[in-house]
Design a protein around this motif. Structure first.
Motif, PDB file in Angstrom:
ATOM      1  N   GLY A   1       0.794  -1.215   0.000  1.00 34.16           N
ATOM      2  CA  GLY A   1       0.000   0.000   0.000  1.00 34.16           C
ATOM      3  C   GLY A   1       0.829   1.269   0.000  1.00 34.16           C
ATOM      4  O   GLY A   1       0.319   2.343  -0.277  1.00 34.16           O
ATOM      5  N   GLU A   2       2.091   1.159   0.301  1.00 36.12           N
ATOM      6  CA  GLU A   2       2.982   2.320   0.360  1.00 36.12           C
ATOM      7  C   GLU A   2       4.168   2.089  -0.581  1.00 36.12           C
ATOM      8  O   GLU A   2       4.616   0.961  -0.753  1.00 36.12           O
ATOM      9  N   ARG A   3       4.652   3.159  -1.162  1.00 32.23           N
ATOM     10  CA  ARG A   3       5.876   3.081  -1.960  1.00 32.23           C
ATOM     11  C   ARG A   3       7.081   3.210  -1.030  1.00 32.23           C
ATOM     12  O   ARG A   3       6.990   3.842   0.009  1.00 32.23           O
ATOM     13  N   VAL A   4       8.183   2.605  -1.447  1.00 35.61           N
ATOM     14  CA  VAL A   4       9.410   2.750  -0.669  1.00 35.61           C
ATOM     15  C   VAL A   4       9.969   4.139  -0.962  1.00 35.61           C
ATOM     16  O   VAL A   4      10.416   4.424  -2.054  1.00 35.61           O
ATOM     17  N   LEU A   5       9.895   4.984   0.010  1.00 35.55           N
ATOM     18  CA  LEU A   5      10.412   6.341  -0.108  1.00 35.55           C
ATOM     19  C   LEU A   5      11.641   6.480   0.776  1.00 35.55           C
ATOM     20  O   LEU A   5      11.886   5.656   1.667  1.00 35.55           O
ATOM     21  N   ASP A   6      12.390   7.543   0.538  1.00 35.26           N
ATOM     22  CA  ASP A   6      13.592   7.778   1.344  1.00 35.26           C
ATOM     23  C   ASP A   6      13.284   7.921   2.827  1.00 35.26           C
ATOM     24  O   ASP A   6      14.133   7.632   3.664  1.00 35.26           O
ATOM     25  N   LYS A   7      12.036   8.327   3.165  1.00 33.45           N
ATOM     26  CA  LYS A   7      11.700   8.461   4.590  1.00 33.45           C
ATOM     27  C   LYS A   7      11.800   7.109   5.287  1.00 33.45           C
ATOM     28  O   LYS A   7      12.219   7.039   6.437  1.00 33.45           O
ATOM     29  N   TYR A   8      11.436   6.020   4.608  1.00 33.47           N
ATOM     30  CA  TYR A   8      11.558   4.687   5.201  1.00 33.47           C
ATOM     31  C   TYR A   8      13.021   4.300   5.354  1.00 33.47           C
ATOM     32  O   TYR A   8      13.411   3.731   6.378  1.00 33.47           O
ATOM     33  N   ARG A   9      13.803   4.605   4.349  1.00 31.91           N
ATOM     34  CA  ARG A   9      15.235   4.294   4.429  1.00 31.91           C
ATOM     35  C   ARG A   9      15.888   5.056   5.584  1.00 31.91           C
ATOM     36  O   ARG A   9      16.659   4.493   6.349  1.00 31.91           O
ATOM     37  N   GLY A  10      15.568   6.337   5.710  1.00 31.44           N
ATOM     38  CA  GLY A  10      16.125   7.155   6.786  1.00 31.44           C
ATOM     39  C   GLY A  10      15.711   6.667   8.158  1.00 31.44           C
ATOM     40  O   GLY A  10      16.532   6.628   9.086  1.00 31.44           O
ATOM     41  N   LYS A  11      14.446   6.282   8.297  1.00 30.61           N
ATOM     42  CA  LYS A  11      13.974   5.765   9.585  1.00 30.61           C
ATOM     43  C   LYS A  11      14.690   4.466   9.929  1.00 30.61           C
ATOM     44  O   LYS A  11      15.042   4.231  11.088  1.00 30.61           O
ATOM     45  N   CYS A  12      14.908   3.607   8.937  1.00 30.66           N
ATOM     46  CA  CYS A  12      15.612   2.351   9.192  1.00 30.66           C
ATOM     47  C   CYS A  12      17.050   2.605   9.634  1.00 30.66           C
ATOM     48  O   CYS A  12      17.537   1.957  10.555  1.00 30.66           O
ATOM     49  N   VAL A  13      17.709   3.553   8.996  1.00 32.05           N
ATOM     50  CA  VAL A  13      19.076   3.904   9.399  1.00 32.05           C
ATOM     51  C   VAL A  13      19.078   4.404  10.839  1.00 32.05           C
ATOM     52  O   VAL A  13      19.927   3.998  11.646  1.00 32.05           O
ATOM     53  N   ASP A  14      18.124   5.252  11.184  1.00 30.08           N
ATOM     54  CA  ASP A  14      18.032   5.768  12.556  1.00 30.08           C
ATOM     55  C   ASP A  14      17.835   4.641  13.566  1.00 30.08           C
ATOM     56  O   ASP A  14      18.487   4.612  14.620  1.00 30.08           O
ATOM     57  N   VAL A  15      16.940   3.704  13.248  1.00 31.26           N
ATOM     58  CA  VAL A  15      16.658   2.587  14.157  1.00 31.26           C
ATOM     59  C   VAL A  15      17.898   1.711  14.326  1.00 31.26           C
ATOM     60  O   VAL A  15      18.276   1.351  15.450  1.00 31.26           O
ATOM     61  N   VAL A  16      18.548   1.373  13.225  1.00 28.08           N
ATOM     62  CA  VAL A  16      19.734   0.515  13.289  1.00 28.08           C
ATOM     63  C   VAL A  16      20.868   1.215  14.032  1.00 28.08           C
ATOM     64  O   VAL A  16      21.538   0.598  14.863  1.00 28.08           O
ATOM     65  N   GLU A  17      21.056   2.497  13.776  1.00 34.73           N
ATOM     66  CA  GLU A  17      22.108   3.247  14.456  1.00 34.73           C
ATOM     67  C   GLU A  17      21.881   3.267  15.973  1.00 34.73           C
ATOM     68  O   GLU A  17      22.799   3.019  16.753  1.00 34.73           O
TER      69      GLU A  17
END
Length: 87
Positions: A65-81
């Protein structure tokens, strides 16, 4: 000074949403597979914590239902960091 995430971990974290939508199964299973492949050197309890932290970020992508946008990538980097800093 805070934790500095490695280039490799950043790359894996940015790929999480794309890897997630490329797999089948429920959200928890998909994330678990990806986390186990990319951060296998960490213990099981720590990996489970990372999966649980990523679940609310990636769940909206589960049914396409959602496109992969940079906001998802950024949130994942934040979570992993944040997760790696606590290891």
């Amino acid at each position: 000074m805070g934790y500095v995430i490695s280039v490799e971990d950043t790359w894996y974290a940015k790929r999480l949403p794309d890897d997630f939508i490329g797999r089948s199964g429920d959200a928890f299973s998909r994330i678990t597979q990806i986390v186990n492949e990319n951060w296998w050197q960490h213990e099981g309890v720590a990996l489970t914590r990372l999966v649980e932290a990523l679940l609310p970020v990636l769940e909206p992508l589960e049914n396409g239902g959602e496109r992969v946008l940079d906001k998802y990538r950024g949130k994942c980097v934040d979570v992993v960091e944040k997760w790696l800093a606590g290891q």
